[in-house]
Motif scaffolding. Structure first.
Motif, PDB file in Angstrom:
ATOM      1  N   PRO A  87       0.865  -1.188   0.176  1.00  0.00           N
ATOM      2  CA  PRO A  87       0.121  -0.074  -0.049  1.00  0.00           C
ATOM      3  C   PRO A  87       0.998   1.421  -0.019  1.00  0.00           C
ATOM      4  O   PRO A  87       2.003   1.254   0.516  1.00  0.00           O
ATOM      5  N   CYS A  88       0.325   2.383  -0.575  1.00  0.00           N
ATOM      6  CA  CYS A  88       1.066   3.731  -0.666  1.00  0.00           C
ATOM      7  C   CYS A  88       1.111   4.139   0.548  1.00  0.00           C
ATOM      8  O   CYS A  88       2.514   4.609   0.856  1.00  0.00           O
ATOM      9  N   ASP A  89       0.531   3.894   1.462  1.00  0.00           N
ATOM     10  CA  ASP A  89       0.772   4.551   2.993  1.00  0.00           C
ATOM     11  C   ASP A  89       1.629   3.928   3.751  1.00  0.00           C
ATOM     12  O   ASP A  89       2.490   4.201   4.581  1.00  0.00           O
ATOM     13  N   ALA A  90       1.880   2.532   3.248  1.00  0.00           N
ATOM     14  CA  ALA A  90       2.909   1.708   3.788  1.00  0.00           C
ATOM     15  C   ALA A  90       4.268   2.114   3.303  1.00  0.00           C
ATOM     16  O   ALA A  90       5.153   2.034   4.219  1.00  0.00           O
ATOM     17  N   VAL A  91       4.317   2.469   2.171  1.00  0.00           N
ATOM     18  CA  VAL A  91       5.573   3.142   1.517  1.00  0.00           C
ATOM     19  C   VAL A  91       6.046   4.419   2.181  1.00  0.00           C
ATOM     20  O   VAL A  91       7.104   4.675   2.406  1.00  0.00           O
ATOM     21  N   SER A  92       4.744   5.208   2.426  1.00  0.00           N
ATOM     22  CA  SER A  92       4.942   6.564   3.126  1.00  0.00           C
ATOM     23  C   SER A  92       5.703   6.234   4.360  1.00  0.00           C
ATOM     24  O   SER A  92       6.664   6.979   4.767  1.00  0.00           O
ATOM     25  N   SER A  93       5.403   5.375   5.085  1.00  0.00           N
ATOM     26  CA  SER A  93       5.537   5.018   6.595  1.00  0.00           C
ATOM     27  C   SER A  93       7.034   4.694   6.503  1.00  0.00           C
ATOM     28  O   SER A  93       7.875   5.077   7.466  1.00  0.00           O
ATOM     29  N   PHE A  94       7.539   3.731   5.406  1.00  0.00           N
ATOM     30  CA  PHE A  94       8.646   3.213   5.374  1.00  0.00           C
ATOM     31  C   PHE A  94       9.681   4.309   5.074  1.00  0.00           C
ATOM     32  O   PHE A  94      10.953   4.374   5.602  1.00  0.00           O
ATOM     33  N   ILE A  95       9.349   5.136   3.882  1.00  0.00           N
ATOM     34  CA  ILE A  95      10.208   6.457   3.844  1.00  0.00           C
ATOM     35  C   ILE A  95      10.532   7.379   5.205  1.00  0.00           C
ATOM     36  O   ILE A  95      11.475   7.569   5.298  1.00  0.00           O
ATOM     37  N   GLN A  96       9.371   7.551   6.038  1.00  0.00           N
ATOM     38  CA  GLN A  96       9.355   8.323   6.876  1.00  0.00           C
ATOM     39  C   GLN A  96      10.422   7.699   7.785  1.00  0.00           C
ATOM     40  O   GLN A  96      11.228   8.491   8.678  1.00  0.00           O
ATOM     41  N   PHE A  97      10.487   6.393   8.022  1.00  0.00           N
ATOM     42  CA  PHE A  97      11.250   5.811   8.953  1.00  0.00           C
ATOM     43  C   PHE A  97      12.616   5.928   8.690  1.00  0.00           C
ATOM     44  O   PHE A  97      13.602   6.145   9.472  1.00  0.00           O
ATOM     45  N   LEU A  98      12.994   5.893   7.147  1.00  0.00           N
ATOM     46  CA  LEU A  98      14.333   5.836   6.732  1.00  0.00           C
ATOM     47  C   LEU A  98      14.757   7.475   7.198  1.00  0.00           C
ATOM     48  O   LEU A  98      15.989   7.634   7.294  1.00  0.00           O
ATOM     49  N   TYR A  99      13.996   8.407   7.119  1.00  0.00           N
ATOM     50  CA  TYR A  99      14.361   9.816   7.437  1.00  0.00           C
ATOM     51  C   TYR A  99      14.400   9.923   8.975  1.00  0.00           C
ATOM     52  O   TYR A  99      15.331  10.756   9.496  1.00  0.00           O
ATOM     53  N   SER A 100      13.445   9.584   9.761  1.00  0.00           N
ATOM     54  CA  SER A 100      13.458   9.769  11.214  1.00  0.00           C
ATOM     55  C   SER A 100      13.593   8.649  12.252  1.00  0.00           C
ATOM     56  O   SER A 100      13.955   9.071  13.505  1.00  0.00           O
TER      57      SER A 100
END
Length: 366
Positions: A87-100
């Motif tokens: 899911p798109c939101d799962a990818v967003s959460s994944f990218i957010q973790f890479l940053y934060s």
């Protein structure tokens, strides 16, 4: 799932994109002005493009670093890394973790399985550990088979073992689920693996149960040895050494439940006419207790227990034959006796030792 696509800037598409300004607020960066302009885009399954920074991605994920470092066909082209299948939101959460390096409980609850797959594919161990723990806490009868398959694919041993234990403890209920039926039809090797794990778990339980039962028996025999010495040295209620004043009867000891049974056995042994010819089973038990005591006792000259010295002399004269089981029994009971004595306070151990050494009579008063 992961490779880099290059498209010319002139071939602009109508796919939705998170702008650079919106990206900072979307991923909750502490200082958005310190970030350079994004130089790559993440493409999700629904066509959403998330602008990101290659330096950050490469520093967190070695897989993304390899993708970014691949030679490009067109230097002027737009860089795109597709992350599809989740899911798109799962990818967003994944990218957010890479940053934060942060992931909320709500995100783990909603996208834990997807994030586990992403963290495994892109080699992000910190997120993988968080997801494994979160998914393991939310195991149910219905999803345990699916999660087990994912744990195997994602090489998550902790989650794998937890799924196996859940399956083993709730096997009858899991057998009725659609996940189990599907797995039976499509993955017979996993079914065999599960059944083997359950069989080994049952074997371990049986071994543990048998070991506890053996330890309980050894502790009972050790307690019987203590009660036998106690009766022969101090006396207990109506049974004691022959030199003890019959009117000076002692009260019940703190192990009277064992001591009382041993007293009844001693009374029978002293009066039974069949104790020598081996026809009496109760007398056989008493002979075995006396022999066991003699095998354990290290006070040959001062021991108060009847026949202790005689049994030792007899065992020394006998050749070493089929005594393996008896020696093992003696060793186990002696070990249990040591553990039992260590649990006593130091003063009690010293009093017990002094009491035993202060007497020298070998007969009962019944």
């Amino acid at each position: 799932m992961y490779h880099m696509e290059e498209t010319r800037n002139t071939a602009a598409t109508a796919t939705p994109t998170i702008s650079g300004d919106r990206m900072s607020s979307h991923f909750q960066f502490s200082d958005k002005n310190s970030l350079p302009k994004p130089d790559v885009q993440i493409l999700t399954s629904n066509g959403l493009r998330i602008p990101v920074h290659t330096g950050i991605l490469a520093s967190v994920s070695p897989v993304l670093e390899n993708i970014i470092d691949r030679p490009h066909k067109h230097h002027s082209s737009e860089k795109i890394i597709p992350i599809l299948g989740v899911p798109c939101d799962a990818v967003s959460s994944f990218i957010q973790f890479l940053y934060s390096s942060r992931c909320s409980e709500e995100e783990l609850e909603r996208y834990g399985i997807h994030l586990l797959a992403l963290s495994h594919v892109y080699l992000v161990p910190q997120l993988k550990h968080m997801c494994s723990k979160s998914v393991g806490q939310r195991l149910t009868i219905e999803n345990v088979v699916d999660v087990l398959q994912l744990a195997r694919l994602c090489d998550s041993p902790d989650l794998y073992v937890k799924c196996m234990k859940t399956l083993s403890n709730n096997f009858k209920a899991v057998e009725k689920t659609e996940g189990w039926k599907f797995m039976q039809e499509n993955d017979p090797f996993l079914e065999l693996e599960i059944l083997k794990f359950i069989d080994e778990a049952e074997s371990r339980k049986m071994r543990t149960r048998r070991h506890r039962e053996e330890q309980r028996l050894f502790m009972e025999l050790s307690e019987a040895m203590e009660c036998l010495e106690h009766i022969c040295t101090e006396g207990c209620t109506a049974v004691g050494p022959s030199d003890m004043d019959p009117t000076n009867q002692r009260g019940p000891c703190n192990k009277f439940s064992t001591c009382e049974g041993l007293q009844f056995l001693i009374k029978h042994f002293a009066t039974c006419k069949n104790r020598v010819n081996g026809k009496c089973s109760r007398c056989k038990r008493m002979w075995q207790l006396l022999r066991l005591h003699s095998s354990i006792c290290d006070r040959t000259d001062s021991c108060r227990v009847p026949l202790c010295r005689q049994f030792k002399l007899k065992m020394n004269r006998q050749k070493k034959g089929d005594e393996t089981l008896w020696s093992l029994l003696v060793k186990k009971v002696a070990s249990a006796r040591v553990m039992s004595s260590l649990s006593l306070p130091k003063r009690k151990r010293e009093e017990l030792r002094e009491t035993i050494h202060d007497h020298g009579i070998r007969n009962f008063r019944i």
